[in-house]
Design a protein around this motif. Structure first.
Motif, mmCIF file in Angstrom:
data_model
loop_
_atom_site.group_PDB
_atom_site.id
_atom_site.type_symbol
_atom_site.label_atom_id
_atom_site.label_comp_id
_atom_site.label_asym_id
_atom_site.label_seq_id
_atom_site.Cartn_x
_atom_site.Cartn_y
_atom_site.Cartn_z
ATOM 1 N N UNK A 249 0.634 -1.738 0.068
ATOM 2 C CA UNK A 249 0.085 0.164 0.095
ATOM 3 C C UNK A 249 1.152 1.744 0.093
ATOM 4 N N UNK A 250 1.672 1.005 0.297
ATOM 5 C CA UNK A 250 2.741 2.543 0.190
ATOM 6 C C UNK A 250 3.815 2.289 -1.252
ATOM 7 N N UNK A 251 3.361 1.437 -1.910
ATOM 8 C CA UNK A 251 3.883 1.734 -3.099
ATOM 9 C C UNK A 251 3.582 3.280 -3.924
ATOM 10 N N UNK A 252 4.528 3.926 -4.513
ATOM 11 C CA UNK A 252 4.938 5.386 -5.170
ATOM 12 C C UNK A 252 2.982 5.072 -6.327
ATOM 13 N N UNK A 253 2.300 6.046 -5.778
ATOM 14 C CA UNK A 253 0.767 6.125 -7.215
ATOM 15 C C UNK A 253 0.085 5.199 -6.995
ATOM 16 N N UNK A 254 0.059 4.553 -5.520
ATOM 17 C CA UNK A 254 -0.555 3.027 -5.949
ATOM 18 C C UNK A 254 -1.935 3.787 -5.358
ATOM 19 N N UNK A 255 -3.200 3.002 -6.061
ATOM 20 C CA UNK A 255 -4.486 3.249 -6.689
ATOM 21 C C UNK A 255 -5.643 3.186 -4.755
ATOM 22 N N UNK A 256 -5.621 3.864 -3.691
ATOM 23 C CA UNK A 256 -6.362 3.004 -3.107
ATOM 24 C C UNK A 256 -8.432 3.517 -3.588
ATOM 25 N N UNK A 257 -8.784 1.620 -3.417
ATOM 26 C CA UNK A 257 -10.021 2.747 -3.210
ATOM 27 C C UNK A 257 -10.825 2.502 -2.178
ATOM 28 N N UNK A 258 -11.633 3.202 -1.892
ATOM 29 C CA UNK A 258 -12.706 2.259 -0.444
ATOM 30 C C UNK A 258 -14.337 1.429 -0.791
ATOM 31 N N UNK A 259 -14.375 0.994 -0.068
ATOM 32 C CA UNK A 259 -15.367 0.116 0.091
ATOM 33 C C UNK A 259 -16.203 0.491 -0.414
ATOM 34 N N UNK A 260 -17.221 0.029 -1.343
ATOM 35 C CA UNK A 260 -17.774 -0.043 -2.586
ATOM 36 C C UNK A 260 -17.732 1.275 -3.689
ATOM 37 N N UNK A 261 -16.822 1.610 -3.620
ATOM 38 C CA UNK A 261 -16.720 2.674 -4.190
ATOM 39 C C UNK A 261 -15.955 2.198 -5.956
ATOM 40 N N UNK A 262 -15.763 2.471 -7.113
ATOM 41 C CA UNK A 262 -15.378 2.178 -8.177
ATOM 42 C C UNK A 262 -14.603 3.572 -9.016
ATOM 43 N N UNK A 263 -13.244 2.676 -9.597
ATOM 44 C CA UNK A 263 -12.119 3.612 -10.243
ATOM 45 C C UNK A 263 -12.353 3.327 -11.683
ATOM 46 N N UNK A 264 -12.003 4.277 -12.403
ATOM 47 C CA UNK A 264 -11.894 3.941 -13.847
ATOM 48 C C UNK A 264 -11.298 4.906 -14.668
ATOM 49 N N UNK A 265 -10.607 4.453 -15.472
ATOM 50 C CA UNK A 265 -9.862 5.159 -16.468
ATOM 51 C C UNK A 265 -9.985 4.316 -17.476
ATOM 52 N N UNK A 266 -9.088 5.707 -18.731
ATOM 53 C CA UNK A 266 -9.297 5.333 -20.019
ATOM 54 C C UNK A 266 -7.942 5.160 -20.816
ATOM 55 N N UNK A 267 -7.931 4.799 -22.418
ATOM 56 C CA UNK A 267 -6.955 5.221 -23.262
ATOM 57 C C UNK A 267 -7.417 5.149 -24.311
ATOM 58 N N UNK A 268 -7.267 5.933 -25.400
ATOM 59 C CA UNK A 268 -7.993 5.928 -26.682
ATOM 60 C C UNK A 268 -7.349 6.613 -27.597
ATOM 61 N N UNK A 269 -7.026 5.691 -28.515
ATOM 62 C CA UNK A 269 -6.298 5.222 -29.971
ATOM 63 C C UNK A 269 -6.809 5.324 -31.299
ATOM 64 N N UNK A 270 -6.665 7.158 -31.784
ATOM 65 C CA UNK A 270 -7.114 7.445 -33.022
ATOM 66 C C UNK A 270 -5.845 6.958 -34.524
ATOM 67 N N UNK A 271 -6.547 6.323 -35.436
ATOM 68 C CA UNK A 271 -5.919 5.837 -36.101
ATOM 69 C C UNK A 271 -6.120 6.743 -36.976
#
Length: 271
Positions: A249-271
């Motif tokens: 849990x002490x790793x740099x930039x580790x994501x901490x997510x509380x109970x019942x919560x959601x985390x979302x991220x996305x990337x996109x590629x335009x060709x």
């Protein structure tokens, strides 16, 4: 026109065709993957071991999601839910959703993590798509959308982040891809101002793709020696540092997510 193929194993992309041309590496020579999902760690952890909730757990590089079979919810929507196998490596209850969506000439890859545990969970997350690109001729470059005067290049030592920084290989706000670019493993960057990079041929001025990694603190580039592909990798976090005390849990930039919560991220590629 874009067409994609995916598979349940690792919820991995197996094909991206743009007007009939294959853009994704075949995963048959040099490297047996195409676009693995990095979860619940990115890179390596020191000695392949980490302490979570007072217990020692072992995990191989980039975590276990890439080697597991996901459940398919819709054609290009997959979910991995914790099970007895994952709990032996990672003691948290989670759902990891991977969603692929085509809009026009753009492919968007969305990751959603839901905490279905009764406590805070921690995790790492990243993408690792490999694109067909024979950069051995020195004709290809990565162009950044903003002036990267604060960029930091991280140095790998035996797969871990070194205390020393790597050499800044930016020239004219570009990285020129050469045969020796990946001699010291992945090129890992942080403190980026850009949210987008372009892979292009600087001899013909042909743009291959535009990669939007908004919301990811790190960007990595990687290939194998002599291989005709380049990976563009958006990361939420990185490998352990060489002097890591191995507390997960002490790793740099580790994501901490509380109970019942959601985390979302996305990337996109335009060709």
């Amino acid at each position: 026109m874009l067409k994609i193929k995916t598979k349940k194993q690792g919820a991995e992309l197996t094909s991206i065709q743009c007007n009939g041309k294959e853009m994704l590496f075949d995963g048959k020579t040099f490297w047996n993957r195409q676009s693995p999902i990095l979860f619940p760690i990115v890179g390596r952890i020191k000695d392949s071991k980490t302490e979570i909730e007072g217990q020692i757990y072992e995990m191989s590089q980039h975590g276990f999601a890439r080697d597991m079979e996901f459940n398919q919810i819709e054609e290009n929507h997959y979910v991995l839910t914790y099970n007895e196998e994952t709990l032996k490596k990672y003691p948290y209850k989670f759902e990891l959703h991977v969603i692929y969506e085509i809009i026009g000439d753009t492919l968007t890859v969305t990751y959603k993590v839901k905490n279905i545990d009764d406590k805070i969970i921690y995790f790492g997350l990243g993408g690792h798509p490999a694109f067909n690109c024979d950069y051995s001729n020195g004709e290809y470059e990565i162009v950044f959308s903003e002036n990267e005067d604060k960029i930091v290049f991280l140095k790998l030592k035996n797969g871990l982040i070194d205390t020393e920084k790597a050499q800044n290989i930016l020239q004219d706000n570009k990285i020129y891809l050469k045969e020796d670019t990946f001699d010291n493993d992945a090129v890992i960057m942080k403190n980026l101002k850009s949210n987008k990079v372009i892979l292009q041929n600087h001899e013909t001025n042909q743009k291959i793709l535009e990669f939007d990694f908004t919301g990811f603190p790190y960007l990595a580039l990687w290939s194998k020696k002599g291989a005709p592909f380049v990976c563009i990798e958006p990361w939420q976090n990185t490998a352990d540092k060489i002097d890591s005390v191995q507390i997960y849990k002490d790793k740099e930039n580790i994501i901490e997510l509380p109970k019942d919560k959601k985390f979302e991220c996305k990337y996109s590629i335009k060709f």
